[in-house]
Design an enzyme around this catalytic site. Structure first.
Site, PDB file in Angstrom:
ATOM      1  N   ASN A   6       0.854  -1.194   0.000  1.00  0.00           N
ATOM      2  CA  ASN A   6       0.000   0.000   0.000  1.00  0.00           C
ATOM      3  C   ASN A   6       0.891   1.246   0.000  1.00  0.00           C
ATOM      4  OD1 ASN A   6      -1.423   2.298   1.125  1.00  0.00           O
ATOM      5  ND2 ASN A   6      -3.112   0.895   1.506  1.00  0.00           N
ATOM      6  N   ASP A   8      -0.148   4.545  -0.058  1.00  0.00           N
ATOM      7  CA  ASP A   8      -0.852   5.787   0.320  1.00  0.00           C
ATOM      8  C   ASP A   8       0.044   6.772   1.069  1.00  0.00           C
ATOM      9  OD1 ASP A   8      -3.105   4.585  -0.689  1.00  0.00           O
ATOM     10  OD2 ASP A   8      -4.020   4.184   1.265  1.00  0.00           O
ATOM     11  N   HIS A   9       0.918   6.243   1.934  1.00  0.00           N
ATOM     12  CA  HIS A   9       1.709   7.156   2.778  1.00  0.00           C
ATOM     13  C   HIS A   9       2.671   8.012   1.957  1.00  0.00           C
ATOM     14  CE1 HIS A   9      -0.035   5.711   6.300  1.00  0.00           C
ATOM     15  NE2 HIS A   9       1.002   5.224   6.955  1.00  0.00           N
ATOM     16  N   ARG A  17       2.847  19.136   1.820  1.00  0.00           N
ATOM     17  CA  ARG A  17       3.234  20.411   1.210  1.00  0.00           C
ATOM     18  C   ARG A  17       2.376  20.753  -0.005  1.00  0.00           C
ATOM     19  NH1 ARG A  17       8.598  22.122   2.655  1.00  0.00           N
ATOM     20  NH2 ARG A  17       8.588  21.799   4.899  1.00  0.00           N
ATOM     21  N   HIS A  42      -5.635   3.648  -1.794  1.00  0.00           N
ATOM     22  CA  HIS A  42      -6.978   3.962  -1.295  1.00  0.00           C
ATOM     23  C   HIS A  42      -7.315   5.375  -1.741  1.00  0.00           C
ATOM     24  CE1 HIS A  42      -9.735   4.152   2.562  1.00  0.00           C
ATOM     25  NE2 HIS A  42     -10.372   4.488   1.450  1.00  0.00           N
ATOM     26  N   ARG A  44      -9.536   8.063  -1.146  1.00  0.00           N
ATOM     27  CA  ARG A  44     -10.543   8.422  -0.129  1.00  0.00           C
ATOM     28  C   ARG A  44     -11.432   9.529  -0.660  1.00  0.00           C
ATOM     29  NH1 ARG A  44      -8.898   6.404   5.333  1.00  0.00           N
ATOM     30  NH2 ARG A  44     -10.749   7.476   6.081  1.00  0.00           N
ATOM     31  N   ARG A  48      -7.409  12.812   0.860  1.00  0.00           N
ATOM     32  CA  ARG A  48      -6.363  13.299   1.767  1.00  0.00           C
ATOM     33  C   ARG A  48      -4.974  12.831   1.354  1.00  0.00           C
ATOM     34  NH1 ARG A  48      -7.643   9.980   7.267  1.00  0.00           N
ATOM     35  NH2 ARG A  48      -9.673  10.904   6.932  1.00  0.00           N
ATOM     36  N   HIS A  49      -4.895  11.723   0.603  1.00  0.00           N
ATOM     37  CA  HIS A  49      -3.561  11.320   0.129  1.00  0.00           C
ATOM     38  C   HIS A  49      -3.581  11.016  -1.374  1.00  0.00           C
ATOM     39  CE1 HIS A  49      -5.366   7.506   1.256  1.00  0.00           C
ATOM     40  NE2 HIS A  49      -5.076   7.614   2.543  1.00  0.00           N
ATOM     41  N   GLU A  69      -8.591   0.353  -2.967  1.00  0.00           N
ATOM     42  CA  GLU A  69      -9.468   0.401  -1.793  1.00  0.00           C
ATOM     43  C   GLU A  69     -10.360   1.622  -1.928  1.00  0.00           C
ATOM     44  OE1 GLU A  69      -7.322   0.740   1.825  1.00  0.00           O
ATOM     45  OE2 GLU A  69      -6.099  -1.005   1.419  1.00  0.00           O
ATOM     46  N   THR A  99      -7.063   6.445  10.144  1.00  0.00           N
ATOM     47  CA  THR A  99      -6.915   5.352   9.182  1.00  0.00           C
ATOM     48  C   THR A  99      -8.184   4.500   9.271  1.00  0.00           C
ATOM     49  OG1 THR A  99      -5.530   3.485   8.490  1.00  0.00           O
ATOM     50  CG2 THR A  99      -5.692   3.889  10.857  1.00  0.00           C
ATOM     51  N   THR A 100      -8.297   3.511   8.400  1.00  0.00           N
ATOM     52  CA  THR A 100      -9.508   2.681   8.404  1.00  0.00           C
ATOM     53  C   THR A 100      -9.592   1.943   9.732  1.00  0.00           C
ATOM     54  OG1 THR A 100      -9.020   2.379   6.073  1.00  0.00           O
ATOM     55  CG2 THR A 100     -10.795   1.039   6.986  1.00  0.00           C
ATOM     56  N   GLU A 150     -11.053  -9.481   2.883  1.00  0.00           N
ATOM     57  CA  GLU A 150      -9.784  -9.089   3.495  1.00  0.00           C
ATOM     58  C   GLU A 150     -10.054  -8.977   4.986  1.00  0.00           C
ATOM     59  OE1 GLU A 150      -7.569  -5.774   1.903  1.00  0.00           O
ATOM     60  OE2 GLU A 150      -6.395  -5.593   3.738  1.00  0.00           O
ATOM     61  N   HIS A 190      -3.664  -4.678   7.721  1.00  0.00           N
ATOM     62  CA  HIS A 190      -3.804  -3.522   8.606  1.00  0.00           C
ATOM     63  C   HIS A 190      -2.974  -3.722   9.873  1.00  0.00           C
ATOM     64  CE1 HIS A 190      -5.225   0.193  10.260  1.00  0.00           C
ATOM     65  NE2 HIS A 190      -5.821   0.441   9.115  1.00  0.00           N
ATOM     66  N   GLY A 191      -1.980  -2.847  10.018  1.00  0.00           N
ATOM     67  CA  GLY A 191      -1.148  -2.867  11.212  1.00  0.00           C
ATOM     68  C   GLY A 191      -0.096  -3.970  11.231  1.00  0.00           C
ATOM     69  N   GLY A 212       1.240  -1.514   4.296  1.00  0.00           N
ATOM     70  CA  GLY A 212       1.712  -0.201   3.867  1.00  0.00           C
ATOM     71  C   GLY A 212       2.581   0.478   4.895  1.00  0.00           C
TER      72      GLY A 212
HETATM   73  N1  PXP Z   1      -5.831  -3.187   4.088  1.00  0.00           N
HETATM   74  C1  PXP Z   1      -6.751  -2.193   4.154  1.00  0.00           C
HETATM   75  C2  PXP Z   1      -8.154  -2.491   3.735  1.00  0.00           C
HETATM   76  C3  PXP Z   1      -6.403  -0.900   4.581  1.00  0.00           C
HETATM   77  O1  PXP Z   1      -7.326   0.076   4.655  1.00  0.00           O
HETATM   78  C4  PXP Z   1      -5.048  -0.647   4.913  1.00  0.00           C
HETATM   79  C5  PXP Z   1      -4.628   0.737   5.329  1.00  0.00           C
HETATM   80  O2  PXP Z   1      -4.824   1.631   4.292  1.00  0.00           O
HETATM   81  C6  PXP Z   1      -4.129  -1.696   4.828  1.00  0.00           C
HETATM   82  C7  PXP Z   1      -4.547  -2.965   4.427  1.00  0.00           C
HETATM   83  C8  PXP Z   1      -2.682  -1.517   5.165  1.00  0.00           C
HETATM   84  O3  PXP Z   1      -2.544  -1.201   6.517  1.00  0.00           O
HETATM   85  P1  PXP Z   1      -1.139  -0.708   7.062  1.00  0.00           P
HETATM   86  O4  PXP Z   1      -0.842   0.604   6.382  1.00  0.00           O
HETATM   87  O5  PXP Z   1      -1.365  -0.557   8.522  1.00  0.00           O
HETATM   88  O6  PXP Z   1      -0.133  -1.751   6.702  1.00  0.00           O
END
Ligand code: PXP
Length: 237
Positions: A6, A8-9, A17, A42, A44, A48-49, A69, A99-100, A150, A190-191, A212
């Site tokens: 992922n 997004d970051h 900026r 993702h 959104r 935002r990103h 996503e 975050t989600t 997921e 996630h996480g 991510g």
């Molecule tokens: N899966 C989903 C559905 C998510 O929303 C996210 C975060 O955007 C991730 C996976 C990845 O999570 P993380 O950034 O904590 O690894």
């Protein structure tokens, strides 16, 4: 086990900026050359990103697998049909969240969600739903017509003690086994980080992990030495 990265970051850092760099589009080739099986982003509702332009360019460049996503809204369904990612993952979205935070509550989404899944599938997109590891949600995912679930690993990744970790992992394992029995395919995320991923990666019912934050957090430190050296060179030192 496949890995979806992922990105997004990278866009979050650019949006700090509202400028041009770092451009998440540039990550596509790097992530694929590193051996990842796919990219995840993702889009959104509040942008935002990731921006619409990012999604268009990322779609053009990804040669492996693109998982988009998004919230289950009319606007996003239209964008997904236009962008044609390889997979759409429907996630809950709240503007105030960082975050989600939790999985989709498929029971409250009901028939409207089933209709959106049908529209996406009719256009050839593979549809996944992001749910908590809960047997009722798994059953509902099947009923609504999703092909993948997921499983949200957020609760697991928050646990600290060995016993708590194992209990949270067990909930994920049971949900994954139930999903496979229903004929659903299973991913998780996630996480997840370098310390907690092994227990989840060892589950044979799960075929893909989406990660991510921990990858990009590590990238900051594995890249900072070189970045400082490059700046020293730029200023003539
Ligand atoms: N899966 C989903 C559905 C998510 O929303 C996210 C975060 O955007 C991730 C996976 C990845 O999570 P993380 O950034 O904590 O690894």
């Amino acid at each position: 086990m496949r890995l979806g990265v992922n990105i997004d970051h990278i866009a979050t850092l650019r949006q700090a900026r509202r400028g041009l760099e770092p451009d998440p589009v540039h990550a596509v080739g790097i992530v694929e050359r590193a051996g990842a099986d796919g990219l995840v982003c993702h889009l959104r509702e509040d942008r935002r990103h990731i921006q619409d332009r990012d999604l268009r360019l990322i779609r053009e460049l990804v040669t492996t697998h693109l998982n988009l996503e998004m919230a289950a809204t009319e606007e996003m369904v239209r964008i997904a049909l236009d962008a044609a990612p390889d997979m759409v993952t429907l996630v809950p979205e709240r503007r105030e969240e960082v975050t989600t935070e939790g999985g989709l509550n498929l029971k409250s989404g009901g028939e409207e969600l089933a209709r959106q899944i049908r529209v996406l599938r009719n256009h050839g997109l593979v549809v996944s739903v992001f749910i908590d590891p809960d047997l009722d949600q798994v059953r509902e995912a099947k009923r609504l017509g999703a092909q993948f679930v997921e499983l949200h690993t957020g609760d697991y990744s928050q646990q600290r003690g060995e016993e708590e970790l194992e209990q949270a992992a067990e909930r994920i394992r049971e949900a994954a086994i139930a999903a496979r029995r229903f004929g659903l395919r299973v991913s998780a995320g996630h996480g997840l980080n370098y310390h907690n991923v092994a227990r989840i990666a060892a589950m044979p019912e799960i075929e893909e992990l989406n990660i991510g934050h921990s990858i990009l957090a590590r990238a900051v430190f594995t890249g900072v030495e070189r970045a400082v050296q490059d700046m020293l060179q730029a200023i003539g030192r």
